[in-house]
Design an enzyme around this catalytic site. Structure first.
Site, PDB file in Angstrom:
ATOM      1  N   ARG A  61       0.833  -1.209   0.000  1.00  0.00           N
ATOM      2  CA  ARG A  61       0.000   0.000   0.000  1.00  0.00           C
ATOM      3  C   ARG A  61       0.870   1.264   0.000  1.00  0.00           C
ATOM      4  NH1 ARG A  61      -3.465   2.442   4.789  1.00  0.00           N
ATOM      5  NH2 ARG A  61      -4.892   3.789   3.638  1.00  0.00           N
ATOM      6  N   HIS A  65       0.513   4.373  -2.684  1.00  0.00           N
ATOM      7  CA  HIS A  65       0.234   5.754  -2.289  1.00  0.00           C
ATOM      8  C   HIS A  65       1.379   6.685  -2.667  1.00  0.00           C
ATOM      9  CE1 HIS A  65      -3.421   5.501   0.519  1.00  0.00           C
ATOM     10  NE2 HIS A  65      -3.350   4.349  -0.125  1.00  0.00           N
ATOM     11  N   ASN A  92      -3.533   8.923   4.197  1.00  0.00           N
ATOM     12  CA  ASN A  92      -2.241   8.297   4.473  1.00  0.00           C
ATOM     13  C   ASN A  92      -1.964   8.066   5.959  1.00  0.00           C
ATOM     14  OD1 ASN A  92      -1.568   8.198   1.746  1.00  0.00           O
ATOM     15  ND2 ASN A  92      -0.569  10.205   1.773  1.00  0.00           N
ATOM     16  N   HIS A 190      -5.907  -5.656  -2.908  1.00  0.00           N
ATOM     17  CA  HIS A 190      -6.717  -5.679  -1.691  1.00  0.00           C
ATOM     18  C   HIS A 190      -6.980  -7.100  -1.212  1.00  0.00           C
ATOM     19  CE1 HIS A 190      -8.533  -1.346  -2.058  1.00  0.00           C
ATOM     20  NE2 HIS A 190      -7.246  -1.365  -1.783  1.00  0.00           N
TER      21      HIS A 190
END
Length: 324
Positions: A61, A65, A92, A190
């Site tokens: 992740r 990001h 975040n 995910h």
């Protein structure tokens, strides 16, 4: 199919895209300047994952990001005394893995001072997080350099929303030169990790603003979410994959297909004709090799977003510098 055969498929898939790679990124970029760096990173991560397997999802992740804001330049690692860096943006605040990247960077610096970028270490770590979760082991292009600008406002404007529909999400991906195919494939990440209640509880308690529930949620799944996430519960987490929580597999797509997509953006994939077709395909256990090959290609595509190369950016000794 045997894992050795799968591995061959992924290597071939990754190799096929090599000819389309950006001229300023390449495989084995550090062959002469820091030989063995990918092995060093993988060995360090082997110890990290043995101590805490859940950080694998965090590293994956973290890379996402980072790439979606100012490109894959490790700007997510930068700190701000004033609380105005990317990592301070609301989406975040639950990111994990900063300390892992910093620790690996220190080991790499000891071997090859001021040679390997934090951005490349993050890309390698994301790949290894997938591999150690029984996912594909794909090749990573390297040669990125690090940015020294990090602004909260960029994160707030550039990260795809957790409640976005496919039309909205596709626009966020298109800005990064990523396709709808990349959207539905990368969403498969995910299959690892969790989400905090505030990111989806509106679907359970207040979907249209009148205290109702999202009718697309599978009934028993919705009851479980309701029990876990009371309206004022900000701390609890729920797995993004309702089938298998710690393995990189098709469990995420099986969840979405069955009405158990946790985030609004997850569930949206099955309601669009194109992304829905992919979700339906991935609901079949025989599609695992296809997903693995697609994921390797889409990760390479994402890893090219907004990269700094050549004399742009910098190679710094510490990833988490302060911008103010």
């Amino acid at each position: 199919m045997a894992s050795s055969t799968r591995f061959l498929i992924f290597v071939v898939a990754a190799s096929l895209v090599a000819s389309f790679a950006r001229a300023d990124l390449q495989y084995d970029f550090y062959n002469t300047s820091c030989p063995g760096v990918e092995t060093l990173v993988r060995e360090a991560l082997t110890e990290v994952f043995a101590a805490d397997s859940t950080v694998r999802a965090g590293l994956l992740r973290l890379h996402f990001h980072d790439c979606f804001v100012r490109g894959c330049d490790a700007s997510i690692m930068i700190n701000s005394n004033n609380g105005t860096a990317e990592k301070n943006a609301d989406p975040n605040l639950t990111l994990r893995g900063y300390e892992v990247i910093e620790a690996i960077k220190a080991k790499v610096e000891a071997a090859c001072p001021l040679v390997v970028s934090c951005a490349d270490i993050m890309a390698m770590a994301a790949r290894d997080a997938v591999k150690f979760s029984e996912g594909p082991d794909y090749l990573v292009e390297t040669g990125r350099r690090d940015g020294n600008v990090s602004m909260m406002a960029d994160a707030l404007s550039d990260l795809p929303p957790a409640d976005g529909n496919v039309t909205v999400l596709t626009k966020f991906f298109a800005v990064k030169n990523l396709t709808m195919k990349d959207l539905v494939v990368l969403s498969g990440a995910h299959t690892l990790g969790v989400a905090h209640c505030p990111s989806f509880s509106y679907r359970v308690h207040n979907y249209t603003g009148v205290g109702d529930q999202d009718p697309s949620l599978e009934t028993e799944y919705a009851e479980g979410l309701n029990a876990t996430c009371e309206p004022d519960n900000f701390a609890s987490v729920v797995p993004l994959d309702a089938v298998t929580t710690n393995e990189f597999d098709l469990g995420y797509y099986q969840s979405v297909y069955a009405g158990k997509g946790l985030l609004g953006s997850d569930d949206a994939l099955r309601h669009d004709s194109l992304t829905g077709a992919y979700v339906s395909l991935m609901n079949n256990a025989s599609s695992l090799d296809t997903f693995f090959a697609d994921f390797a290609v889409s990760m390479i595509n994402m890893g090219r977003v907004g990269v700094l190369t050549g004399t742009d950016g910098e190679i710094r000794a510490t990833c988490g510098i302060y911008v103010d």
